[in-house]
Design a protein around this motif. Structure first.
Motif, mmCIF file in Angstrom:
data_model
loop_
_atom_site.group_PDB
_atom_site.id
_atom_site.type_symbol
_atom_site.label_atom_id
_atom_site.label_comp_id
_atom_site.label_asym_id
_atom_site.label_seq_id
_atom_site.Cartn_x
_atom_site.Cartn_y
_atom_site.Cartn_z
ATOM 1 N N GLU A 72 0.778 -1.111 0.054
ATOM 2 C CA GLU A 72 -0.080 0.093 -0.076
ATOM 3 C C GLU A 72 0.763 1.113 0.063
ATOM 4 O OE1 GLU A 72 -2.362 -3.501 1.041
ATOM 5 O OE2 GLU A 72 -0.358 -2.793 1.828
ATOM 6 N N PRO A 73 0.408 2.366 -0.748
ATOM 7 C CA PRO A 73 -1.161 2.416 -1.323
ATOM 8 C C PRO A 73 -1.464 1.960 -2.336
ATOM 9 C CG PRO A 73 0.237 4.564 -1.692
ATOM 10 C CD PRO A 73 1.077 3.645 -0.803
ATOM 11 N N MET A 74 -0.308 0.996 -3.288
ATOM 12 C CA MET A 74 -0.769 0.352 -4.264
ATOM 13 C C MET A 74 -1.301 -1.059 -3.802
ATOM 14 S SD MET A 74 1.723 -1.108 -7.355
ATOM 15 C CE MET A 74 2.124 -2.722 -6.391
ATOM 16 N N HIS A 75 -2.612 -1.245 -4.548
ATOM 17 C CA HIS A 75 -3.384 -0.609 -5.400
ATOM 18 C C HIS A 75 -4.689 0.063 -4.974
ATOM 19 C CE1 HIS A 75 -1.176 -2.971 -8.689
ATOM 20 N NE2 HIS A 75 -0.894 -3.903 -7.870
ATOM 21 N N ALA A 76 -4.740 -0.288 -3.808
ATOM 22 C CA ALA A 76 -6.374 0.105 -3.261
ATOM 23 C C ALA A 76 -6.369 1.669 -2.975
ATOM 24 C CB ALA A 76 -6.578 -0.615 -1.883
ATOM 25 N N GLY A 77 -5.062 2.065 -2.736
ATOM 26 C CA GLY A 77 -5.096 3.574 -2.407
ATOM 27 C C GLY A 77 -5.323 4.444 -3.797
ATOM 28 N N PHE A 78 -5.378 3.769 -5.164
ATOM 29 C CA PHE A 78 -5.385 4.320 -6.416
ATOM 30 C C PHE A 78 -6.613 4.295 -7.113
ATOM 31 C CE2 PHE A 78 -0.644 3.537 -6.278
ATOM 32 C CZ PHE A 78 -0.237 4.863 -5.634
ATOM 33 N N VAL A 79 -7.686 3.755 -6.331
ATOM 34 C CA VAL A 79 -9.025 3.614 -6.913
ATOM 35 C C VAL A 79 -9.847 4.826 -6.675
ATOM 36 C CG1 VAL A 79 -11.324 2.557 -6.374
ATOM 37 C CG2 VAL A 79 -9.154 1.262 -6.124
ATOM 38 N N GLY A 80 -10.534 5.398 -7.692
ATOM 39 C CA GLY A 80 -10.846 6.768 -7.722
ATOM 40 C C GLY A 80 -11.071 7.450 -9.142
#
Length: 356
Positions: free
Chosen positions: A58-66
């Protein structure tokens, strides 16, 4: 080793629950199977972009959803690939009718499971393409077939996410993603190991004055183990390994949507040259202070200037990590006008927000 956890078996779920609570205006998290998706998904007529991999980066990948990046992300357990049913469920949730791009790091488990998910999505009538990222110059045909996928993954998610937001077609986004991959190269070092919560012991052992050069993001060994040296010398080693990397030809498997089968595709990336415009990405591995990353960037900028390579965009921080590992990686991405415009385009995710 001390960690801010409860039951190690609940590490991933509780982290995701905290993310959902913190960013309820941007994302929603589905469990059983687990995936994170944009709150406004699916977007009718928009190509959906999905990526994923083991947790712990983290933050890859969850932090880049949007908005402007990923439509969904599939987290596995720590350093463990997500499963095909996660990837299929994510595709079903975010497909707005224009198709889905899977962005896949070149690790054997990720490749195998995303390929299975591609076939499953195809059988469900979803138009899907599968694009591989393989940018690590440190090793080849170790832990993967070809090179590992690392820092260029983050840059591809931003650039291709912006393209999808602008209405690019499925094939246009896939072509762009492939071009970003061929334009990027990375290499990293580890000053320490990391500790997986389920084991609570270091993944590998380094002596007090040893470093691992060319480390993988899961703790895989790199090119060599050597004594620690001043930052300028380490940066020179990494930067020159990237800048002097020769043209590299690889054969990758890609998906033929029309015929529902895999085919081999030969791709070649060209070396960096004087006059190139680049994005310079100095990434922390999770346990490196930002002040040290700026020391790395300082030397990297000097090396690029001396070689007639112009840094026109930069990214400095911990965006693709290995839990609390100390160390860094450098990614250089050759840019064109289209990529620069898409990099600058608005984005709104838990990790990045600009232009909105």
């Amino acid at each position: 080793m001390k960690k801010l956890i409860n039951n190690p078996e609940d590490f991933v779920r509780e982290s995701l629950e905290g993310m959902a609570a913190a960013h309820a205006d941007l994302i929603k998290i589905n469990f059983d199977p687990t995936f994170i998706h944009r709150l406004d998904a699916p977007k009718s007529g928009k190509v959906a972009i999905i990526s994923g991999g083991g947790s712990g980066h983290e933050p890859m990948h969850a932090g880049f959803v949007g908005m402007g990046m990923l439509d969904a992300a599939c987290p596995g357990q720590i350093f463990t690939s997500p499963t095909p049913d996660q990837m299929l469920a994510a595709a079903q949730a975010v497909d707005g009718g224009a198709g889905v791009i899977y962005i896949v790091k070149n690790y054997s488990g990720d490749v195998m499971n995303f390929e299975m998910a591609t076939e499953l999505a195809h059988s469900e009538g979803i138009r899907v393409l599968n694009i591989l990222i393989d940018d690590d110059v440190a090793v080849r045909d170790i832990y993967t077939q070809g090179r590992r996928g690392v820092g260029t993954t983050v840059l591809a998610e931003k650039i291709c996410g912006a393209a999808a937001e602008r209405g690019y077609s499925l094939q246009q986004v896939a072509d762009l993603c492939r071009r970003v991959n061929l334009s990027g190269r990375s290499m990293g070092i580890a000053l320490s190991s990391c500790t997986v919560p389920m084991r609570m012991s270091p993944t590998f052992a380094l002596g007090a004055k040893e470093i691992e050069v060319g480390i993988g993001i899961h703790g895989e060994p790199g090119r060599k183990r050597m004594d620690l040296m001043p930052a300028n010398e380490l940066v020179s080693m990494l930067a020159l390994s990237i800048l002097e990397d020769s043209a590299y030809t690889r054969v990758v498997r890609e998906w033929d949507m029309d015929n529902g089968k895999w085919f081999d595709c030969e791709l070649v990336n060209q070396p960096f040259q004087r006059g190139d415009r680049i994005l310079a990405f100095v990434n922390g591995m999770g346990g490196t202070p930002i002040s040290e990353l700026y020391i790395v960037y300082r030397k990297l900028a000097e090396i690029c200037q001396n070689r007639g390579i112009q840094i026109v965009r930069n990214l400095i921080g911990s965006y693709i990590t290995s839990l609390e590992m100390q160390g860094c990686s450098i990614t250089l991405l050759k840019l064109d006008d289209e990529m620069i415009e898409l990099w600058d385009a608005p984005v709104n995710t838990p990790t990045w927000r600009w232009g909105v």
